[in-house]
Enzyme design. Structure first.
Site, PDB file in Angstrom:
ATOM      1  CG  ASP A  63      -4.016   2.830  11.508  1.00 54.20           C
ATOM      2  OD1 ASP A  63      -4.936   3.619  11.760  1.00 54.20           O
ATOM      3  OD2 ASP A  63      -4.123   1.918  10.676  1.00 54.20           O
ATOM      4  NE  ARG A 114      -2.656   1.054   3.626  1.00 56.80           N
ATOM      5  CZ  ARG A 114      -3.555   1.126   4.607  1.00 56.80           C
ATOM      6  NH1 ARG A 114      -4.841   1.245   4.310  1.00 56.80           N
ATOM      7  NH2 ARG A 114      -3.206   1.097   5.868  1.00 56.80           N
TER       8      ARG A 114
END
Ligand SMILES: CC(=O)SCCNC(=O)CCNC(=O)[C@H](O)C(C)(C)COP(=O)(O)OP(=O)(O)OC[C@H]1O[C@@H](n2cnc3c(N)ncnc32)[C@H](O)[C@@H]1OP(=O)(O)O
Ligand SMILES: O=CC(=O)O
Ligand SMILES: [Mg+2]
Length: 558
Positions: free
Chosen positions: A457, A174
């Site tokens: 996160d 990603r």
């Protein structure tokens, strides 16, 4: 930032490219002249389109601020109503029942993820990675060695050497979102597009080995984050075609799963798949960024304030509707509909609490499997057996349930229905504690952090930030044990002081002093009380982690 001069070794760069990050011979094997030329060519070809797309994002936000709601685009009705399918999934990744995610650095974690028993490992340069130069470049080194199958790591404190098992998860990567620059690589004097640095370096070094090994003739495979419109997917499609042509590999080799994790993108699912139809590997419900995006999109709408963060789960109507629409859309177009991330992680020192956390994960995954998802995410290897059990029991030996059509009608109203629940001062406090500790870790180089037994996160921390901003901006009434308290900047300042003291007590005075907590507190508070909402926490804080190597011609920050 250091500015001393030195005659140290430098990267061999092509015309117009300047690398300002620390020199390291290991990094130089990634930042070769040819690899940098490839990244620069992508940047030059696509920067205009990306700039245009970012301007369109701002236009759309201005309309939402003026009271408009996101809607299905009448101009692309033919795409939504047309009968078409995407290219069939590559056989190597037909089964994606459990995907583990984690940052591309540290190296040990990459090996653990590949060995975890998950079908796929999504190596992250995004939500889970603080984009320091060291992390990004070491991440590229790790992934190159992972694809080559040679990655090892020696943990001296444990006397243990980590290496790959015979069977490993398939790798997806990603890259960062379109909005993030890479200030250590300048192209024609401007910071490179971060995502093209991540994509370009990884693709350049790994496409051949990946296709020959992991991808079984396909690949490399990617996850694409934070898009808001199909025009952004069109740019990625162009990037893939350009990369395939440069590598001399068949069109359609590269595949990507798009995270539907912004509210505007939920109105564009068919259009996104259509743009990427020869390169698609389906869609994923990026639930945390999606909640963040709901607040951002409706930042000027006082009637759409979120309840406490802990209450905004997948069973809220707007969240359930979006996942059902995603499943319906993917299956109609013949691709995987991936579920998202439950935030619970194993709790080591409390068996009962651990079992309760696991039960929440099981419940979340069962809901996903029953709704029609083809697989889902795990944040930690300890969750994989439970998640596998749920999905495998539901699928009964099938690798996925793409051929199951889902008969639901989801309206524009369903997708924007405000979530219900209480807003509390405790919620404000928790947002501060989580936001500050996450930011302190991020500034120190860690992008995924365990806090209060949950995974945090960049996406989850964003919810804490924008929720506080939203409550302050609209002077929300908060419950304080039965008493109504108005959210004001003064309240935030007081709460910040108290919660900073609590964090210091929790982490210990020494760690607090040596960490970046005080700095994080200032940045977080500034963002919560800002008159205009900052687009991204990580964009605003990025300058604080840019470090140019000694001898760089002149400092270049954003
Ligand atoms: C919103 C989104 O974008 S979600 C996707 C992005 N987020 C993520 O990817 C989060 C990934 N998860 C993690 O980073 C971690 O699991 C954390 C930070 C949540 C918890 O980390 P820790 O507290 O260090 O985990 P813990 O101490 O239990 O680790 C135990 C072992 O599991 C390993 N491990 C933990 N999580 C992972 C992971 N995601 N991938 C691979 N290995 C992992 C550790 O390396 C450690 O290995 P070791 O025993 O060989 O040393
Ligand atoms: O990237 C995933 C999310 O939930 O955000
Ligand atoms: Mg995300």
């Amino acid at each position: 930032m250091a500015t001393t001069t030195t005659t140290a070794a430098a990267y061999d760069t092509p015309e117009g490219v300047d690398v300002r990050g620390r020199y390291d011979p290991e990094f130089a094997a990634i930042l070769t002249r040819d690899a940098l030329a490839f990244v620069a060519a992508l940047h030059r070809e696509f920067r205009g389109a990306v700039r245009h797309a970012m301007e369109r994002r701002r236009d759309a936000q201005r309309r939402y601020d003026a009271g408009e709601l996101p809607q299905f685009d009448p101009a692309t009705r033919f795409v939504r109503e047309g009968e078409w399918t995407c290219a069939p999934p590559p056989p190597a990744v037909a089964d994606r029942t459990v995907e583990i995610t984690g940052p591309a650095e540290p190296r040990k974690m990459v090996i653990n993820a590949l060995n975890s028993g998950a079908k796929v490992f999504m190596a992250d340069f995004e939500d889970a990675l603080s984009p320091t130069w060291e992390n990004l470049m070491q991440g590229q080194v790790n992934l190159r060695d992972a694809v080559a199958g040679t990655i090892t790591y020696h943990d001296a404190t444990r006397g243990r050497t980590y290496r790959l098992n015979d069977q490993t998860a398939k790798l997806f990567v990603r890259p960062r979102g379109w909005h993030l620059p890479e200030a250590h690589v300048l192209i024609d004097g401007e910071p490179a597009l971060g995502c093209l640095v991540d994509f370009g370096l990884y693709f350049f070094h790994n496409h051949a080995a990946f296709r020959a090994g992991q991808g079984d003739g396909f690949g490399p495979f990617f996850y694409l984050p934070k898009m808001e419109h199909s025009r952004e997917a069109r740019i990625w499609n162009g990037v893939f075609e350009r990369a395939e042509a440069a590598a001399g590999i068949a069109r359609g080799s590269v595949r990507a799963t798009v995270l539907v994790e912004t509210l505007p993108a939920a109105f564009q699912m068919d259009e996104i798949l259509h743009e990427l139809r020869d390169h698609s590997a389906g869609l994923n419900c990026g639930r945390w960024d999606y909640i963040f995006s709901y607040v951002k999109t409706f930042r000027a709408h006082p009637d759409r304030l979120l309840p406490d963060r802990a209450l905004v789960g997948m069973t809220q109507h707007f969240m359930r509707s979006y996942s059902h629409l995603l499943i319906r859309t993917c299956h109609r177009r013949g691709v995987h509909a991936m579920g998202g991330m439950a935030a619970q992680i194993p709790i080591k020192d409390d068996a009962a609490a651990n079992e309760a956390a696991l039960e929440l994960v099981r419940k979340d995954k069962l809901r996903e499997a029953r709704a029609g998802h083809d697989g889902t995410w795990a944040a930690h290897p300890g969750l994989i057996p439970a998640i596998r059990e749920v999905f495998e029991a539901h699928l009964g030996g099938r690798p996925n349930q793409i051929d199951t059509s889902v008969d639901v009608t989801i309206t524009e109203e369903d997708l924007v229905q405000p979530p219900s629940g209480a807003r509390t001062v405790d919620g404000l406090r928790l947002n501060v504690r989580v936001g500050v500790q996450y930011l302190a870790a991020w500034l120190a180089g860690s992008g995924s952090v365990p806090l209060y037994s949950l995974m945090e996160d960049a996406a989850t921390a964003e919810i804490s930030r924008v929720q506080n901003w939203q409550w302050l901006r609209h002077a929300a009434d908060l419950d304080a044990g039965g008493v109504r308290v108005r959210a004001t900047p003064d309240l935030l300042v007081r709460v910040l002081q108290e919660e900073m003291a609590r964090v210091e007590e929790e982490v210990g005075a020494e760690r607090f002093r040596n960490g970046r907590y005080a700095e994080a507190g200032k940045v977080f508070a500034k963002q919560c009380v800002a008159p205009e909402l900052d687009d991204f926490l990580t964009l605003d804080a990025y300058n604080l982690i840019v470090e140019h190597h000694p001898g760089a011609a002149s400092p270049c920050k954003l």
